[in-house]
Design a protein around this motif. Sequence first.
Motif, PDB file in Angstrom:
ATOM      1  N   ILE A 372      19.718  18.226 -28.192  1.00 51.72           N
ATOM      2  CA  ILE A 372      20.086  19.349 -27.330  1.00 51.72           C
ATOM      3  C   ILE A 372      20.230  18.842 -25.895  1.00 51.72           C
ATOM      4  O   ILE A 372      19.313  18.219 -25.350  1.00 51.72           O
ATOM      5  N   GLN A 373      21.377  19.131 -25.291  1.00 53.07           N
ATOM      6  CA  GLN A 373      21.652  18.623 -23.950  1.00 53.07           C
ATOM      7  C   GLN A 373      21.209  19.577 -22.849  1.00 53.07           C
ATOM      8  O   GLN A 373      20.960  19.164 -21.723  1.00 53.07           O
ATOM      9  N   GLY A 374      21.142  20.854 -23.152  1.00 53.48           N
ATOM     10  CA  GLY A 374      20.751  21.825 -22.136  1.00 53.48           C
ATOM     11  C   GLY A 374      20.820  23.237 -22.661  1.00 53.48           C
ATOM     12  O   GLY A 374      20.944  23.468 -23.868  1.00 53.48           O
ATOM     13  N   ILE A 375      20.752  24.192 -21.723  1.00 49.82           N
ATOM     14  CA  ILE A 375      20.778  25.619 -22.062  1.00 49.82           C
ATOM     15  C   ILE A 375      22.030  26.221 -21.442  1.00 49.82           C
ATOM     16  O   ILE A 375      22.355  25.934 -20.280  1.00 49.82           O
ATOM     17  N   ASN A 376      22.727  27.038 -22.189  1.00 52.19           N
ATOM     18  CA  ASN A 376      23.927  27.641 -21.628  1.00 52.19           C
ATOM     19  C   ASN A 376      23.575  28.618 -20.499  1.00 52.19           C
ATOM     20  O   ASN A 376      22.424  29.042 -20.356  1.00 52.19           O
ATOM     21  N   ALA A 377      24.593  28.974 -19.712  1.00 49.98           N
ATOM     22  CA  ALA A 377      24.377  29.787 -18.504  1.00 49.98           C
ATOM     23  C   ALA A 377      23.773  31.143 -18.832  1.00 49.98           C
ATOM     24  O   ALA A 377      22.879  31.633 -18.131  1.00 49.98           O
ATOM     25  N   LYS A 378      24.255  31.749 -19.914  1.00 51.23           N
ATOM     26  CA  LYS A 378      23.726  33.061 -20.293  1.00 51.23           C
ATOM     27  C   LYS A 378      22.248  32.973 -20.656  1.00 51.23           C
ATOM     28  O   LYS A 378      21.444  33.840 -20.291  1.00 51.23           O
ATOM     29  N   SER A 406      18.391  26.200 -33.411  1.00 53.41           N
ATOM     30  CA  SER A 406      19.686  25.781 -32.868  1.00 53.41           C
ATOM     31  C   SER A 406      20.391  24.784 -33.784  1.00 53.41           C
ATOM     32  O   SER A 406      19.772  23.890 -34.360  1.00 53.41           O
ATOM     33  N   GLN A 407      21.735  24.944 -33.857  1.00 55.46           N
ATOM     34  CA  GLN A 407      22.559  24.025 -34.642  1.00 55.46           C
ATOM     35  C   GLN A 407      23.509  23.214 -33.758  1.00 55.46           C
ATOM     36  O   GLN A 407      24.237  22.366 -34.258  1.00 55.46           O
ATOM     37  N   GLY A 408      23.536  23.489 -32.459  1.00 56.23           N
ATOM     38  CA  GLY A 408      24.471  22.812 -31.570  1.00 56.23           C
ATOM     39  C   GLY A 408      23.766  22.006 -30.503  1.00 56.23           C
ATOM     40  O   GLY A 408      22.543  21.870 -30.486  1.00 56.23           O
ATOM     41  N   ASN A 409      24.570  21.476 -29.574  1.00 52.01           N
ATOM     42  CA  ASN A 409      24.025  20.656 -28.492  1.00 52.01           C
ATOM     43  C   ASN A 409      23.560  21.475 -27.299  1.00 52.01           C
ATOM     44  O   ASN A 409      22.787  20.992 -26.483  1.00 52.01           O
TER      45      ASN A 409
END
Length: 479
Positions: A372-378, A406-409
């Motif tokens: 996981i690279q980070g958290i989206n803005a929302k 989570s299944q994505g980055n």
Amino acid sequence: MFSRTQPSPTAHFLPENTLLLDAVGEGIYGFDLQGNAVFINRAAEQMTGWRNAELLGKNIHNCHHHSHADGSPYPQESCPIYQTLKDGIAREVNHDVFWRKDGSCFPVFYSSTPVYQDKLLVGVIAIFRDISMQKQTEHALRQALSQVQALSEQLTQENHYLQQALADTNGSTGIAGSSQVIQHMLQQIALVANTDSTVLICGENGTGKELVARNLHQQSRRRDKPMISVNCAAFSPSLLESELFGHEKGAFTGASSKRKGKFELAHLGTLFLDEVAELTPEAQSKLLRVIQEQEFQRLGGSETIKVDIRLIAASHHDLLKRVEQGLFRMDLYYRLNVFPINVPALRERLDDIDELAQHMLQSLNKKLAKKIQGINAKGLNKLKAYHWPGNVRELQNILEREAILSQGNMLEINAMPANNALLVEDSLVSLATAQANHIKHTLIALNWKISGPQGAAKILGLPPSTLRSKMQKLGILRP
């Protein structure tokens, strides 16, 4: 063999069976109903030093079973061999000694077996062996086990310290955040870390007080020695003093061996007392004496033990208010409050959430084998809009739960606890409702885990049993 008026039961053994009995490695005695010796084999002579001719027809108990190992008298009426002569019941004994002719004694295992002739009890056969080597081995084993237990306790604590010390090898403090309140706290840590002054860490549950204590230790001259942590709220009053100061064998029911307390284990290092407000009045008094004199005694002991420790305490309570309420000693408060450090609540540094989350995700990626690279803005907006009653610990739990799903980055924050613990639909509510909402929101954030280091009871500052009682009273049920 036994009665002067009846034929000896061993008469048919002679002479060939006498040779057999003399060849046996165990000592063998034959007694008549008066307890007098009528047969003694060669092994018995060699072990006791008494010759056959010296004992035949005599009371052997008076010769070499007359006293216990400590020298106290051993009445013949209490002797198992004599009791077998009276009731015909076989016995085995492994805690007696036999006395040699030279006045020394040796531990024995022996059996006393009744001998019958025509269904009448006519005497007893006693068979014994020297168990000196066995007793010495048992004693050495007990000593070794005691040493192993002591070393195991010390190594467990030192291993805990080493794991903490190695957890972050890049030189960072492990405290993430660039806000003004965090930078001020880090400056305070740097100022006091390399002194031996007592530090009182204050802050809500879940803010990271133990992390601050660990940083104080790692930046001190004691960094190469263990930091020993004690959660004062995790032990009953009866066990807390034993946990802190140790106990001697037999100090209380269940104290089967000597045990070092946390003060001894922290010698030359740091002792961290978390939730210090939970100390009983007796423990507060004893802690004050240790701080003043740097010495104490184990429970049930008389030996004075000197220690050299650096003390760090922490509490989510306002200790001064506890003093005013008569729940905490004023003199102990001033001893602990030499250098106070306040750990800010997460809602006081919401701008740190992005940095905190990135720091936590690095650890979660390793723990969960994710990328996981980070958290989206929302998701970040959701995190920054939340009130955070559980502080950094609650953030950690939410991120871990979302990372597992989570299944994505990029991490999405799909579900957050309700934001208001004190307001419902923007209207004022009763104290009971507010309390129920707060407890329920905390439980939801922690997936309804009540006890344990990551449980709701820990965050809410309550014993698990008290929290369960409140849940029942307030009608809080897990869906």
